[in-house]
Design a protein around this motif. Structure first.
Motif, PDB file in Angstrom:
ATOM      1  N   ARG A   2       0.824  -1.206   0.000  1.00 45.83           N
ATOM      2  CA  ARG A   2       0.000   0.000   0.000  1.00 45.83           C
ATOM      3  C   ARG A   2       0.864   1.265   0.000  1.00 45.83           C
ATOM      4  O   ARG A   2       0.554   2.242  -0.662  1.00 45.83           O
ATOM      5  CB  ARG A   2      -0.930  -0.030   1.206  1.00 45.83           C
ATOM      6  N   ARG A   3       1.960   1.258   0.763  1.00 43.43           N
ATOM      7  CA  ARG A   3       2.844   2.415   0.833  1.00 43.43           C
ATOM      8  C   ARG A   3       3.483   2.708  -0.533  1.00 43.43           C
ATOM      9  O   ARG A   3       3.545   3.852  -0.980  1.00 43.43           O
ATOM     10  CB  ARG A   3       3.934   2.191   1.886  1.00 43.43           C
ATOM     11  N   HIS A   4       3.910   1.648  -1.216  1.00 46.33           N
ATOM     12  CA  HIS A   4       4.508   1.816  -2.548  1.00 46.33           C
ATOM     13  C   HIS A   4       3.485   2.361  -3.544  1.00 46.33           C
ATOM     14  O   HIS A   4       3.810   3.205  -4.380  1.00 46.33           O
ATOM     15  CB  HIS A   4       5.086   0.498  -3.055  1.00 46.33           C
ATOM     16  N   LEU A   5       2.277   1.855  -3.453  1.00 40.04           N
ATOM     17  CA  LEU A   5       1.225   2.326  -4.346  1.00 40.04           C
ATOM     18  C   LEU A   5       0.902   3.798  -4.095  1.00 40.04           C
ATOM     19  O   LEU A   5       0.749   4.581  -5.042  1.00 40.04           O
ATOM     20  CB  LEU A   5      -0.030   1.468  -4.173  1.00 40.04           C
ATOM     21  N   LYS A   6       0.839   4.179  -2.835  1.00 40.26           N
ATOM     22  CA  LYS A   6       0.564   5.577  -2.495  1.00 40.26           C
ATOM     23  C   LYS A   6       1.708   6.480  -2.953  1.00 40.26           C
ATOM     24  O   LYS A   6       1.482   7.553  -3.512  1.00 40.26           O
ATOM     25  CB  LYS A   6       0.356   5.713  -0.984  1.00 40.26           C
ATOM     26  N   GLU A   7       2.944   6.030  -2.746  1.00 39.93           N
ATOM     27  CA  GLU A   7       4.109   6.805  -3.178  1.00 39.93           C
ATOM     28  C   GLU A   7       4.129   6.947  -4.695  1.00 39.93           C
ATOM     29  O   GLU A   7       4.393   8.012  -5.238  1.00 39.93           O
ATOM     30  CB  GLU A   7       5.380   6.116  -2.697  1.00 39.93           C
ATOM     31  N   PHE A   8       3.803   5.855  -5.375  1.00 41.91           N
ATOM     32  CA  PHE A   8       3.747   5.878  -6.835  1.00 41.91           C
ATOM     33  C   PHE A   8       2.684   6.852  -7.327  1.00 41.91           C
ATOM     34  O   PHE A   8       2.927   7.654  -8.232  1.00 41.91           O
ATOM     35  CB  PHE A   8       3.449   4.467  -7.364  1.00 41.91           C
ATOM     36  N   ALA A   9       1.504   6.812  -6.725  1.00 45.58           N
ATOM     37  CA  ALA A   9       0.412   7.695  -7.134  1.00 45.58           C
ATOM     38  C   ALA A   9       0.756   9.158  -6.886  1.00 45.58           C
ATOM     39  O   ALA A   9       0.374  10.033  -7.670  1.00 45.58           O
ATOM     40  CB  ALA A   9      -0.870   7.315  -6.409  1.00 45.58           C
ATOM     41  N   CYS A  10       1.476   9.434  -5.807  1.00 42.58           N
ATOM     42  CA  CYS A  10       1.847  10.825  -5.498  1.00 42.58           C
ATOM     43  C   CYS A  10       2.939  11.354  -6.426  1.00 42.58           C
ATOM     44  O   CYS A  10       2.929  12.530  -6.783  1.00 42.58           O
ATOM     45  CB  CYS A  10       2.301  10.931  -4.049  1.00 42.58           C
ATOM     46  N   THR A  11       3.860  10.512  -6.815  1.00 40.58           N
ATOM     47  CA  THR A  11       4.973  10.984  -7.648  1.00 40.58           C
ATOM     48  C   THR A  11       4.649  10.958  -9.137  1.00 40.58           C
ATOM     49  O   THR A  11       5.275  11.671  -9.909  1.00 40.58           O
ATOM     50  CB  THR A  11       6.241  10.141  -7.398  1.00 40.58           C
ATOM     51  N   HIS A  12       3.682  10.147  -9.555  1.00 45.38           N
ATOM     52  CA  HIS A  12       3.366  10.012 -10.981  1.00 45.38           C
ATOM     53  C   HIS A  12       1.888  10.296 -11.264  1.00 45.38           C
ATOM     54  O   HIS A  12       1.290   9.702 -12.146  1.00 45.38           O
ATOM     55  CB  HIS A  12       3.698   8.600 -11.456  1.00 45.38           C
ATOM     56  N   TYR A  13       1.296  11.216 -10.517  1.00 44.60           N
ATOM     57  CA  TYR A  13      -0.146  11.450 -10.667  1.00 44.60           C
ATOM     58  C   TYR A  13      -0.529  11.956 -12.056  1.00 44.60           C
ATOM     59  O   TYR A  13      -1.560  11.597 -12.597  1.00 44.60           O
ATOM     60  CB  TYR A  13      -0.671  12.392  -9.580  1.00 44.60           C
ATOM     61  N   LEU A  14       0.310  12.797 -12.655  1.00 46.96           N
ATOM     62  CA  LEU A  14      -0.007  13.319 -13.982  1.00 46.96           C
ATOM     63  C   LEU A  14      -0.012  12.208 -15.026  1.00 46.96           C
ATOM     64  O   LEU A  14      -0.919  12.136 -15.871  1.00 46.96           O
ATOM     65  CB  LEU A  14       0.983  14.420 -14.370  1.00 46.96           C
TER      66      LEU A  14
END
Length: 141
Positions: A2-14
């Motif tokens: 879950r942490r990796h997914l959240k980090e991924f979504a925050c850094t690559h949201y565009l």
């Protein structure tokens, strides 16, 4: 996790938003352009046998156009081909539908607009699956 997914979504949201938009436009065309138009034409009196044949011809043409579209995507990039498909859908989608709506009984109209026109639009969207993967760096994939 879950942490990796959240980090991924925050850094690559565009990139995620662009990918979602591309896939949504492809899905809307596949359902609205190909499936719903088939039901609409059947309901308004298009010859059923020719309607099925036009749909099959459209899908076959999309398969054959995958090679030149793939070559263009390799040469000019996935984003440009996706943009070309979106632009083609925006400019030609309504006129093609209006042509179908004016004379749904005409077999010639059916093959020119539904089989040929819709296949040309849909073939530009075949790169959408690779485009979504290309949005992200290879380290993330």
């Amino acid at each position: 996790t879950r942490r990796h997914l959240k980090e991924f979504a925050c850094t690559h949201y565009l990139e995620v938003l662009i990918g979602i938009g591309g896939v949504v436009s492809f899905a809307v065309f596949q359902y609205g352009g190909m499936v719903w138009a088939n039901s609409f034409l059947r309901k308004h009196g298009a010859p059923v046998n020719y309607l099925m044949l036009a749909g099959i011809c459209s899908r076959l043409l999309q398969i054959f156009l995958a090679f030149p579209v793939g070559w263009l995507a390799d040469k000019y990039g996935m984003a440009l081909m996706t943009f070309a498909g979106a632009l083609l859908q925006t400019c030609a989608g309504l006129p093609l539908f209006m042509a179908l709506q004016t004379d749904p009984h005409s077999v010639t109209n059916l093959f020119v607009t539904y089989a040929l026109g819709y296949a040309l639009i849909a073939s530009c969207f075949t790169t959408i699956f690779m485009y979504c993967a290309e949005l992200f760096p290879t380290a993330v994939r």
